[in-house]
Design an enzyme around this catalytic site. Structure first.
Site, PDB file in Angstrom:
ATOM      1  NE  ARG A 109     -20.775  12.562  10.792  1.00 36.39           N
ATOM      2  CZ  ARG A 109     -21.758  13.362  11.201  1.00 36.39           C
ATOM      3  NH1 ARG A 109     -21.732  14.640  10.865  1.00 36.39           N
ATOM      4  NH2 ARG A 109     -22.734  12.903  11.952  1.00 36.39           N
ATOM      5  CD  GLU A 110     -19.617   7.297  11.382  1.00 33.15           C
ATOM      6  OE1 GLU A 110     -19.565   6.052  11.258  1.00 33.15           O
ATOM      7  OE2 GLU A 110     -20.663   7.894  11.725  1.00 33.15           O
ATOM      8  CG  HIS A 242     -21.260   3.179  12.372  1.00 39.59           C
ATOM      9  ND1 HIS A 242     -21.782   4.020  11.420  1.00 39.59           N
ATOM     10  CD2 HIS A 242     -21.814   1.960  12.136  1.00 39.59           C
ATOM     11  CE1 HIS A 242     -22.617   3.352  10.645  1.00 39.59           C
ATOM     12  NE2 HIS A 242     -22.654   2.087  11.054  1.00 39.59           N
ATOM     13  CE1 TYR A 307     -28.517   7.467  16.499  1.00 33.46           C
ATOM     14  CE2 TYR A 307     -26.852   8.551  17.845  1.00 33.46           C
ATOM     15  CZ  TYR A 307     -27.297   8.114  16.608  1.00 33.46           C
ATOM     16  OH  TYR A 307     -26.530   8.314  15.486  1.00 33.46           O
ATOM     17  CD  GLU A 329     -21.327   4.545  16.747  1.00 33.10           C
ATOM     18  OE1 GLU A 329     -20.349   5.244  16.402  1.00 33.10           O
ATOM     19  OE2 GLU A 329     -22.446   4.605  16.200  1.00 33.10           O
TER      20      GLU A 329
END
Length: 547
Positions: A109-110, A242, A307, A329
Site C-alpha cells: 500500500r506504500e 516506507h 516502533y 518513512e
C-alpha cells in the site's frame, strides 16, 4: 572503476534549498508493475499509472554505459524483482568498489515508497555529467524500487476481490497463498535477524504483520538477501523506504539497546556505532527539512521511530554487513491522507529526500587501511600477517607520534619489554574521498612463540592500558581520519614475562567502512575474509628493562 580525480564534496545544503526556489513542475503519476492506464479502485477513485517495467528499461536505454536493469528473482506470482544498477562501465563487476542498496515497496500500500527510490535512480543517471559523476564512478549503486510486485498490483485491483481483512488499496503483505482463503506474509517481518524475538511479527496468518512460517520463506526478500550476501560484493550502506510518518530511523528495531556491532563487546560506552548513526541520521533529517521545511524525526527505530519491530530489513542488513542501515518513512506525517498520498505530492516527497540520499551515498566513500606490509597500497586486501609497518612499539617518548611523512620500516621498533608499560603506535590511513569521524581502533595481542595461524582468531587478548588487573582494560580509541590522510594513536601494553614473542593485531572499524562480513559474532577476525581494516605485527619481548 575508481577514478584518480578527487571527488568534489556535494553542496547538499545548497541542493536542499534549490528546490524551494524552482518553479513548480507538473505532477507525476504512480507506477504499476507493467501497466499504463487508468484504474478505478473501489472506495478510492480513479488513478492513473505508468509502467514501472517500461520506465526502467527506458532509463537503461537512455544511459546504457551507466545503467543496467537486472532481475534478482521472481515473486510468488512470477513477477520479476527488478534492480537498477548504476556504475561507470556498468557491465563490468569491480570488486574494489563499495556497493550501496536502496529498496522500496516492501509493503504493497506504500506507493510513494516505490516512487522515491525510482526517482533517485533517474536523477543519478540524468545528472551523471554533473554532481552524480563522483558517486557513480566510485560506487556500485543498486536500487530496487518495488520489492513486492504482487502485493502492489493487488493494491490497485480493479475490481477488488472481496477480502474481509482490509480494502485492496490498503493491502500490506505479499500474495503468498496460505490456504483457506488467507493470503500474504509481511515481508518486513520475514528477515532472519531476530525473526522470532518478542518484538517480532505476528504468528497469526490473518494478521497484517504475519511474519511467515520461517525466516526468508518469501522469494521477494530472498532475492535481496542473495544480492547482499554475494561474496564478490561489498555493501556498505542501505536505505529501506516506507510510508508514512516522516522518520529517519536506524537500528536496532528489535530492542531498545543502542546499535552495537555483533562483533563488539557490549560493555563499551558509548557503543561505537551509536555516535555515527546519530550524526548521519540527524544530518539526513536536516537535509530533508532544508528543502520544503518538512519535519522528519531522527532516532533509533525502536524508540518510537516508529516502533519496536523484529525480523526487519534494517536490522538484518546492519547485522550482516556492519554498514550504514537506514529506514526512511516518507510523507505524510499523520494518518491523513495516510497511505493514499495524492500524486501531486510525489515530486516534492522525492525532492526533499534526494539530498539525504546523496549524502548517504557520499558517506560510503571513506576507506580505512592499516597496511599489512610496506608495499600494501590497499588495492586488494592481502593475507600477509605480522609485517605491518603501521604498528610499532616503544618508538618514541610519551606524547610523540610519527609526524614525518616517512613510513615506519618493516623491522623498526619491534621490541617490547616484559612486565613493563610499552607504548604501541598505530597509524590508520583513510585513502577514501570522505572523512571518517569516530573510527574505532582496537588493539589485541597473542603469544606468538607457538603461533598457529590455523587457530586464528582464537586466543587474542585485548591490550591492557597499564597492566593493573584491578583496572578495566582500555584497548580501543575513537579517532577521526580525514579523507586521503592518516592519524596515529597510542596504546599502552604490558606483556607478561612468560611471553618471548607476541603478535599485535589491530582492527579498525567504522560504520562508513565496516570490516567485511563478521559471520560469527564470537570471532574478532576471519582469515578467509581478511580485510584492509585488520593488520598484525610480530613483536620480540625482551625479558628485562633496557638500561
Amino acid at each position: 572503476m575508481r577514478r584518480t580525480l578527487v571527488l568534489v564534496v556535494l553542496s547538499l545544503f545548497a541542493l536542499s534549498s534549490q528546490y524551494a526556489q524552482t518553479q513548480p513542475q507538473p505532477p507525476l503519476v504512480y507506477h504499476a508493475y507493467d501497466f499504463t492506464g487508468i484504474s478505478n479502485i473501489p472506495g478510492f477513485g480513479v488513478w492513473e499509472f505508468r509502467s514501472l517495467r517500461a520506465d526502467l528499461f527506458a532509463l537503461a536505454e537512455e544511459h546504457p554505459e551507466i545503467v543496467q536493469i537486472i532481475s534478482l528473482g521472481q515473486s510468488h506470482e512470477g513477477r520479476e524483482i527488478w534492480a537498477i544498477k548504476l556504475s561507470d562501465d556498468v557491465s563490468t563487476e569491480d570488486p574494489t568498489e563499495p556497493e550501496t542498496l536502496f529498496i522500496g515497496g516492501q509493503h504493497a500500500r506504500e506507493w510513494i515508497a516505490v516512487e522515491v527510490p525510482f526517482l533517485i535512480a533517474q536523477y543519478l543517471a540524468q545528472n551523471y555529467a554533473t554532481d552524480a559523476r563522483g558517486l557513480i564512478d566510485n560506487l556500485e549503486i543498486w536500487i530496487v524500487p518495488l520489492v513486492n510486485p504482487d502485493g502492489h498490483e493487488y493494491s490497485r485491483s480493479d475490481p477488488c476481490p472481496t477480502m474481509p481483512q482490509q480494502p485492496c488499496r490498503l493491502w500490506r503483505k505479499n500474495r503468498r497463498d496460505l490456504g483457506n482463503g488467507i493470503f500474504g506474509v509481511d515481508l518486513n517481518r520475514n528477515w532472519s535477524f531476530q525473526w522470532d524475538s518478542r518484538a517480532g511479527g505476528s504468528r497469526n496468518p490473518q494478521s497484517i504483520t504475519y511474519r511467515g512460517p520461517e525466516p526468508f520463506s518469501e522469494p521477494e526478500i530472498r532475492a535481496i538477501r542473495d544480492l547482499v550476501l554475494d561474496p564478490n560484493r561489498y555493501f556498505k550502506a542501505f536505505i529501506d523506504y516506507h510510508s508514512f510518518s516522516q522518520i529517519v530511523g536506524w537500528p536496532w528495531a528489535y530492542t531498545f539497546n543502542p546499535p552495537i556491532p555483533l562483533s563488539e563487546e557490549a560493555r563499551f560506552d558509548p557503543p561505537s556505532d551509536s555516535l555515527e548513526y546519530a550524526r548521519i541520521g540527524e544530518t539526513m533529517q536536516k537535509l530533508i527539512w532544508g528543502v520544503y521545511g518538512q519535519a522528519y524525526r531522527a532516532c533509533q527505530i525502536s524508540l518510537e521511530c516508529p516502533y519496536p519491530a523484529a525480523g526487519v530489513s534494517t536490522d538484518w542488513f546492519y547485522s550482516e554487513t556492519g554498514g550504514i542501515s537506514m529506514l526512511i518513512e516518507l510523507r505524510p506525517a499523520t494518518g491523513e491522507p495516510g497511505f493514499v498520498l495524492p500524486p501531486e505530492q510525489i515530486r516534492p516527497t522525492f525532492e526533499e529526500n534526494l539530498p539525504a540520499a546523496l549524502y548517504l551515498l557520499e558517506q560510503t566513500l571513506s576507506e580505512l587501511i592499516v597496511r599489512d606490509s610496506p608495499t600494501d597500497d590497499g588495492a586488494i586486501p592481502s593475507r600477509e600477517i605480522a609485517l605491518s609497518p603501521d604498528i610499532r612499539v616503544d618508538g618514541a617518548p610519551v606524547g610523540i607520534v610519527n609526524a614525518t611523512e616517512e613510513p615506519f620500516g618493516e623491522t623498526d621498533h619491534e621490541d617490547a619489554v616484559a612486565n613493563d608499560v610499552n607504548r604501541v603506535y598505530v597509524t590508520v590511513l583513510n585513502r577514501g574521498l570522505t572523512d571518517a569521524p569516530n573510527a574505532v581502533v582496537e588493539l589485541y595481542w597473542k603469544d606468538s612463540s607457538q603461533l598457529d595461524l590455523s587457530a586464528w582468531p582464537e586466543g587474542w587478548q585485548p591490550v591492557d592500558d597499564d597492566g593493573d588487573p584491578a583496572t578495566a582494560p582500555v584497548f580501543r580509541h575513537f579517532v577521526s581520519v580525514p579523507a586521503q590522510s592518516s592519524v596515529t594513536t597510542t596504546f599502552l601494553w604490558v606483556p607478561p614475562r612468560e611471553t618471548s614473542e607476541a603478535t599485535l593485531s589491530v582492527r579498525v572499524r567504522h560504520l562508513q567502512d565496516p570490516i567485511r562480513m563478521l559471520r560469527n559474532p564470537g570471532e574478532h577476525f576471519e582469515p578467509d575474509r581478511y580485510d584492509n581494516n585488520v593488520a598484525a605485527r610480530r613483536v620480540v619481548v625482551t625479558p628485562s628493562p633496557r638500561p
